[in-house]
Design a protein around this motif. Structure first.
Motif, PDB file in Angstrom:
ATOM      1  N   THR A   1      44.566  42.206  40.882  1.00 53.71           N
ATOM      2  CA  THR A   1      43.511  42.095  39.841  1.00 53.71           C
ATOM      3  C   THR A   1      44.131  41.660  38.496  1.00 53.71           C
ATOM      4  N   LYS A   2      43.048  41.177  37.760  1.00 57.08           N
ATOM      5  CA  LYS A   2      43.263  40.616  36.521  1.00 57.08           C
ATOM      6  C   LYS A   2      43.360  41.640  35.542  1.00 57.08           C
ATOM      7  N   THR A   3      42.796  42.703  35.790  1.00 55.93           N
ATOM      8  CA  THR A   3      42.645  43.877  34.715  1.00 55.93           C
ATOM      9  C   THR A   3      43.700  44.922  35.048  1.00 55.93           C
ATOM     10  N   ALA A   4      44.819  44.395  35.740  1.00 54.77           N
ATOM     11  CA  ALA A   4      45.834  45.580  36.183  1.00 54.77           C
ATOM     12  C   ALA A   4      46.640  46.196  34.936  1.00 54.77           C
TER      13      ALA A   4
ATOM     14  N   VAL B   1      50.394  53.201  39.955  1.00 46.64           N
ATOM     15  CA  VAL B   1      49.591  52.392  39.260  1.00 46.64           C
ATOM     16  C   VAL B   1      49.249  51.263  40.195  1.00 46.64           C
ATOM     17  N   GLU B   2      50.302  50.631  40.787  1.00 44.84           N
ATOM     18  CA  GLU B   2      50.260  49.378  41.657  1.00 44.84           C
ATOM     19  C   GLU B   2      49.174  49.764  42.931  1.00 44.84           C
ATOM     20  N   MET B   3      49.359  50.971  43.607  1.00 43.06           N
ATOM     21  CA  MET B   3      48.478  51.258  44.487  1.00 43.06           C
ATOM     22  C   MET B   3      47.014  51.101  44.408  1.00 43.06           C
ATOM     23  N   GLU B   4      46.727  51.503  42.795  1.00 45.39           N
ATOM     24  CA  GLU B   4      45.435  51.491  42.502  1.00 45.39           C
ATOM     25  C   GLU B   4      44.956  50.186  41.798  1.00 45.39           C
ATOM     26  N   ALA B   5      45.814  49.523  41.347  1.00 46.49           N
ATOM     27  CA  ALA B   5      45.591  48.403  40.587  1.00 46.49           C
ATOM     28  C   ALA B   5      46.673  47.254  41.123  1.00 46.49           C
TER      29      ALA B   5
ATOM     30  N   PHE C   1      49.814  45.112  39.081  1.00 47.58           N
ATOM     31  CA  PHE C   1      50.369  45.893  37.777  1.00 47.58           C
ATOM     32  C   PHE C   1      51.930  45.545  37.888  1.00 47.58           C
ATOM     33  N   ALA C   2      52.619  45.921  38.793  1.00 47.95           N
ATOM     34  CA  ALA C   2      54.131  45.827  38.850  1.00 47.95           C
ATOM     35  C   ALA C   2      54.663  44.395  38.190  1.00 47.95           C
ATOM     36  N   LYS C   3      54.052  43.519  38.627  1.00 47.10           N
ATOM     37  CA  LYS C   3      54.672  42.101  38.384  1.00 47.10           C
ATOM     38  C   LYS C   3      54.603  41.879  36.833  1.00 47.10           C
ATOM     39  N   LYS C   4      53.750  42.484  36.187  1.00 45.99           N
ATOM     40  CA  LYS C   4      53.858  42.211  34.798  1.00 45.99           C
ATOM     41  C   LYS C   4      54.308  43.478  33.748  1.00 45.99           C
TER      42      LYS C   4
END
Length: 360
Positions: free
Chosen positions: A185-188, A235-239, A242-245
């Motif tokens: 997601t772009k908003t992660a 957070v990654e499981m919901e967005a 996220f982890a990548k950034k």
């Protein structure tokens, strides 16, 4: 000390009757200090997407400290996680077969005798109590597909045994399938919590996440590892994405953290309930070194000092390093708030990342 060298990854998948996809993850590699360097496959995880990704994030922490590498060198945790996401999107079909859950004395047995009680308890909790007599009697043979829930109760994330005991890489067929995994997601990064950090010495860092209190987070690689499992994974499981950034952003923060302000107040509680005796002795030693009590006396129940009291001494390095031996319950850090209008160091920020830091 050696490292695990990763040479290949592979994911297999099967779909349960209710539509849920179950994955089996396999890694090929060898230990750098074991010769000859012959790599081999091993199953490392079994479960649904969230369950196997929890194992992936756990393994990713070993990348940060250099304990899990590739033949070409180091692996970033965020890249390790991203590569597994790609594998999970196009897994091989996990073929059905019979699996004999034999109980034996060998450490390689499907069910070691020494862990039979743990397996029995797991089966009871998962509602498979009726299969225990078959297991103990040595006649329990299950289907990888039809009995996947039973296998998960023993070899899944919450089970007592590791999945390499029953699954092999060749259980993956040659047919590759496409399985939809959560899209990034772009908003992660909007989920990134406020991060405040300071360096205690050359290696150790002080970190506060969101509204949580300041805590000694250990060496920088350890702090990043804790962020990977405690923050990035949920957070990654919901967005997704996220982890990548977020992981490199957090790494940059701890790598460039300014020193703990000298005016920071450290309050030590000598012996909170449940504190190990050696940690209590550490509090006594610190109080004596700082001249707060006589040489043969115990530390007060609670005492405090300024971080600056540990600096510019012959034993500064030893004292700063020793702060890592206290539990979180023993130490309370009161760091001065950044003065109004102070601008954070731009080195802490990537162009596309918003990360709030407390700088002194």
């Amino acid at each position: 000390m050696g490292s695990s060298i990763l040479t290949a990854k592979r994911a297999g998948a099967m779909q349960k009757a209710d539509g849920e996809w179950i994955y089996a993850l396999f890694e090929r590699g060898y230990e750098s200090n074991v010769y000859p360097h012959t790599d081999h496959w091993s199953a490392v995880a079994l479960g649904n997407y969230a369950q196997v990704m929890r194992r992936v994030f756990s393994h990713a922490t070993s990348c940060e400290g250099g304990m899990l590498r590739s033949r070409n060198g180091s692996i970033r945790p965020e890249n390790y996680i991203a590569s597994w996401r790609s594998e999970l999107a196009k897994p091989a079909l996990l073929r059905d077969r019979a699996i004999d859950l034999s109980v034996g004395s060998s450490c390689y047995s499907a069910v070691p005798e020494s862990q039979l009680d743990d397996v029995r308890l797991s089966l009871i909790r998962a509602g498979f109590e009726s299969r225990i007599d078959e297991l103990v009697g040595g006649s329990l043979s299950v289907s990888l597909h039809a009995d996947i829930d039973l296998l998960l109760s023993i070899y899944g994330n919450s089970g007592p045994l590791s999945v390499w005991r029953v699954l092999k890489e060749y259980d993956c067929g040659t047919s590759q399938i496409e399985v939809q995994v959560p899209s990034a997601t772009k908003t992660a990064m909007e989920r990134m919590p406020e991060v405040r950090c300071h360096s205690i010495d050359q290696h150790n860092v002080l970190v506060a996440m969101g509204a949580a209190p300041w805590r000694h987070a250990g060496w920088q690689y350890s702090a990043v590892g804790s962020f990977v499992t405690d923050v990035a994974y949920p957070v990654e499981m919901e967005a997704p994405g996220f982890a990548k950034k977020a992981i490199p952003a957090f790494r940059d923060a701890v790598s460039n953290a300014p020193q703990v302000p000298s005016a920071t107040r450290i309050t030590v509680t000598r012996s909170p309930e449940g504190t190990e005796e050696w940690r209590v002795r550490r509090a006594d030693e610190l109080a004596r070194t700082l001249g707060l009590v006589a040489e043969d006396a115990c530390a007060p129940a609670v005492f405090s000092f300024a971080f600056g009291d540990l600096l510019n001494r012959e034993d500064t390095d030893r004292l700063l390093y020793g702060l890592g031996s206290f539990s979180d319950e023993q130490l309370q850090w009161e760091v001065p708030v950044t003065r109004a209008g102070a601008e954070p160091d731009p080195a802490f920020f990537a162009d596309d990342v918003q990360l709030s830091l407390c700088l002194a």
